[in-house]
Write a protein that holds these residues in place. Sequence first.
Motif, short mmCIF file in Angstrom:
data_model
loop_
_atom_site.label_atom_id
_atom_site.label_comp_id
_atom_site.label_asym_id
_atom_site.label_seq_id
_atom_site.Cartn_x
_atom_site.Cartn_y
_atom_site.Cartn_z
N PRO A 1 0.81 -1.23 0.00
CA PRO A 1 0.00 0.00 0.00
C PRO A 1 0.84 1.28 0.00
O PRO A 1 0.47 2.27 -0.62
CB PRO A 1 -0.82 -0.10 1.28
N LYS A 2 1.99 1.25 0.68
CA LYS A 2 2.86 2.44 0.69
C LYS A 2 3.42 2.73 -0.70
O LYS A 2 3.54 3.89 -1.09
CB LYS A 2 4.01 2.27 1.69
N PHE B 1 1.92 1.94 -3.53
CA PHE B 1 0.80 2.46 -4.30
C PHE B 1 0.56 3.94 -3.98
O PHE B 1 0.38 4.75 -4.89
CB PHE B 1 -0.47 1.65 -4.02
N ARG B 2 0.58 4.28 -2.70
CA ARG B 2 0.35 5.68 -2.31
C ARG B 2 1.46 6.60 -2.84
O ARG B 2 1.18 7.72 -3.25
CB ARG B 2 0.22 5.79 -0.79
N LEU C 1 0.83 7.07 -6.51
CA LEU C 1 -0.34 7.93 -6.67
C LEU C 1 -0.02 9.38 -6.32
O LEU C 1 -0.39 10.31 -7.05
CB LEU C 1 -1.49 7.42 -5.79
N PHE C 2 0.69 9.61 -5.22
CA PHE C 2 1.05 10.97 -4.82
C PHE C 2 1.93 11.62 -5.88
O PHE C 2 1.80 12.81 -6.17
CB PHE C 2 1.76 10.95 -3.46
N TYR D 1 2.02 4.92 -14.34
CA TYR D 1 1.06 4.71 -13.26
C TYR D 1 -0.11 3.85 -13.73
O TYR D 1 -0.52 2.91 -13.05
CB TYR D 1 0.55 6.05 -12.72
#
Length: 147
Positions: free
Chosen positions: A39-40, A42-43, A46-47, A108
Amino acid sequence: MYNVILNLHSYWAFLVLLVLIVATFNSIIKYSSKKEYGPKDFRLALFTIIVSHIQLLIGIILYVVSPRLSLFSELGMGGVMKDSLTRLYLVEHPLINIIALVFITMGYSKHKSKLSSHAKFKTISIFYAIGLVLLLTRIPWNIWLGL
Protein backbone atom coordinates in the motif's frame (compact mmCIF):
# COMPACT_ATOMS: atom_id res chain seq x y z
CA MET A 1 -0.61 37.70 -10.48
CA TYR A 2 2.06 36.44 -12.89
CA ASN A 3 4.79 36.55 -10.21
CA VAL A 4 2.64 34.66 -7.71
CA ILE A 5 1.94 31.88 -10.22
CA LEU A 6 5.60 31.84 -11.31
CA ASN A 7 6.76 31.40 -7.70
CA LEU A 8 4.15 28.72 -7.07
CA HIS A 9 5.24 26.88 -10.23
CA SER A 10 8.90 27.13 -9.25
CA TYR A 11 8.51 26.00 -5.66
CA TRP A 12 5.99 23.26 -6.48
CA ALA A 13 8.59 21.92 -8.94
CA PHE A 14 10.88 21.13 -5.98
CA LEU A 15 8.11 18.96 -4.52
CA VAL A 16 7.48 17.27 -7.87
CA LEU A 17 11.16 16.46 -8.34
CA LEU A 18 11.56 15.21 -4.80
CA VAL A 19 8.53 12.94 -4.95
CA LEU A 20 9.37 11.70 -8.45
CA ILE A 21 12.96 10.90 -7.45
CA VAL A 22 11.78 9.06 -4.33
CA ALA A 23 9.14 7.10 -6.26
CA THR A 24 11.56 6.20 -9.05
CA PHE A 25 14.34 5.03 -6.76
CA ASN A 26 11.88 3.25 -4.48
CA SER A 27 10.61 1.22 -7.41
CA ILE A 28 14.12 0.54 -8.78
CA ILE A 29 15.40 -0.63 -5.39
CA LYS A 30 12.36 -2.78 -4.69
CA TYR A 31 12.42 -4.19 -8.22
CA SER A 32 16.09 -5.15 -7.81
CA SER A 33 15.58 -6.69 -4.39
CA LYS A 34 12.33 -8.45 -5.43
CA LYS A 35 10.25 -6.88 -2.64
CA GLU A 36 6.48 -7.11 -2.47
CA TYR A 37 4.39 -4.24 -3.77
CA GLY A 38 2.42 -2.80 -0.87
CA PRO A 39 0.00 0.00 0.00
CA LYS A 40 2.86 2.44 0.69
CA ASP A 41 4.22 1.86 -2.80
CA PHE A 42 0.80 2.46 -4.30
CA ARG A 43 0.35 5.68 -2.31
CA LEU A 44 3.79 6.92 -3.34
CA ALA A 45 3.07 6.27 -7.02
CA LEU A 46 -0.34 7.93 -6.67
CA PHE A 47 1.05 10.97 -4.82
CA THR A 48 3.67 11.34 -7.55
CA ILE A 49 1.08 11.50 -10.28
CA ILE A 50 -1.12 13.89 -8.28
CA VAL A 51 1.64 16.43 -7.60
CA SER A 52 2.82 16.12 -11.21
CA HIS A 53 -0.63 16.86 -12.61
CA ILE A 54 -1.06 19.82 -10.25
CA GLN A 55 2.26 21.15 -11.56
CA LEU A 56 0.93 20.77 -15.11
CA LEU A 57 -2.16 22.81 -14.25
CA ILE A 58 -0.07 25.53 -12.61
CA GLY A 59 2.21 25.51 -15.65
CA ILE A 60 -0.67 25.89 -18.08
CA ILE A 61 -2.02 28.85 -16.12
CA LEU A 62 1.47 30.36 -16.01
CA TYR A 63 1.89 29.88 -19.76
CA VAL A 64 -1.41 31.62 -20.51
CA VAL A 65 -0.73 34.64 -18.27
CA SER A 66 2.95 34.91 -19.19
CA PRO A 67 4.10 38.15 -20.81
CA ARG A 68 6.42 35.99 -22.92
CA LEU A 69 3.43 34.55 -24.78
CA SER A 70 3.12 37.79 -26.75
CA LEU A 71 6.54 37.07 -28.27
CA PHE A 72 4.85 34.66 -30.67
CA SER A 73 2.97 37.55 -32.28
CA GLU A 74 5.89 39.99 -32.00
CA LEU A 75 8.69 37.74 -33.29
CA GLY A 76 6.79 35.05 -35.10
CA MET A 77 7.60 31.38 -34.74
CA GLY A 78 10.93 31.80 -36.53
CA GLY A 79 12.01 34.55 -34.16
CA VAL A 80 10.99 32.52 -31.11
CA MET A 81 12.95 29.51 -32.37
CA LYS A 82 16.09 31.58 -33.04
CA ASP A 83 16.39 32.82 -29.44
CA SER A 84 17.42 29.91 -27.20
CA LEU A 85 15.96 31.32 -23.96
CA THR A 86 12.64 32.24 -25.56
CA ARG A 87 12.50 28.84 -27.28
CA LEU A 88 13.17 27.13 -23.95
CA TYR A 89 10.33 28.93 -22.15
CA LEU A 90 7.73 28.92 -24.92
CA VAL A 91 8.38 25.65 -26.73
CA GLU A 92 10.87 23.22 -25.21
CA HIS A 93 10.03 23.43 -21.49
CA PRO A 94 6.25 23.07 -21.93
CA LEU A 95 6.41 20.42 -24.67
CA ILE A 96 9.05 18.17 -23.09
CA ASN A 97 7.48 18.43 -19.65
CA ILE A 98 4.08 17.46 -21.02
CA ILE A 99 5.72 14.46 -22.70
CA ALA A 100 7.39 13.61 -19.38
CA LEU A 101 4.03 13.76 -17.64
CA VAL A 102 2.57 11.46 -20.30
CA PHE A 103 5.28 8.89 -19.47
CA ILE A 104 4.62 9.23 -15.74
CA THR A 105 0.88 8.83 -16.32
CA MET A 106 1.41 5.82 -18.58
CA GLY A 107 3.62 4.20 -15.98
CA TYR A 108 1.06 4.71 -13.26
CA SER A 109 -1.79 3.43 -15.43
CA LYS A 110 0.10 0.41 -16.75
CA HIS A 111 1.41 -0.67 -13.35
CA LYS A 112 -2.14 -1.06 -12.02
CA SER A 113 -2.89 -3.82 -14.52
CA LYS A 114 0.20 -5.85 -13.63
CA LEU A 115 -0.37 -8.82 -11.37
CA SER A 116 3.05 -9.40 -9.84
CA SER A 117 5.00 -7.01 -7.64
CA HIS A 118 8.05 -7.46 -9.85
CA ALA A 119 6.12 -6.32 -12.94
CA LYS A 120 4.57 -3.38 -11.08
CA PHE A 121 7.95 -2.09 -9.90
CA LYS A 122 9.51 -2.65 -13.32
CA THR A 123 6.78 -0.61 -15.04
CA ILE A 124 6.98 2.26 -12.57
CA SER A 125 10.79 2.21 -12.69
CA ILE A 126 10.94 2.49 -16.46
CA PHE A 127 8.22 5.07 -17.05
CA TYR A 128 8.96 7.26 -14.03
CA ALA A 129 12.69 7.23 -14.85
CA ILE A 130 12.01 8.35 -18.43
CA GLY A 131 9.74 11.11 -17.12
CA LEU A 132 12.36 12.18 -14.58
CA VAL A 133 15.14 12.36 -17.16
CA LEU A 134 12.94 14.40 -19.51
CA LEU A 135 12.01 16.80 -16.71
CA LEU A 136 15.62 17.24 -15.66
CA THR A 137 16.69 18.14 -19.21
CA ARG A 138 14.27 21.03 -19.65
CA ILE A 139 14.42 22.81 -16.30
CA PRO A 140 15.99 26.27 -16.68
CA TRP A 141 18.52 25.48 -13.93
CA ASN A 142 20.42 28.78 -13.96
CA ILE A 143 17.26 30.80 -13.43
CA TRP A 144 15.35 28.30 -11.30
CA LEU A 145 18.01 27.87 -8.65
CA GLY A 146 18.58 31.62 -8.54
CA LEU A 147 15.18 32.19 -6.88
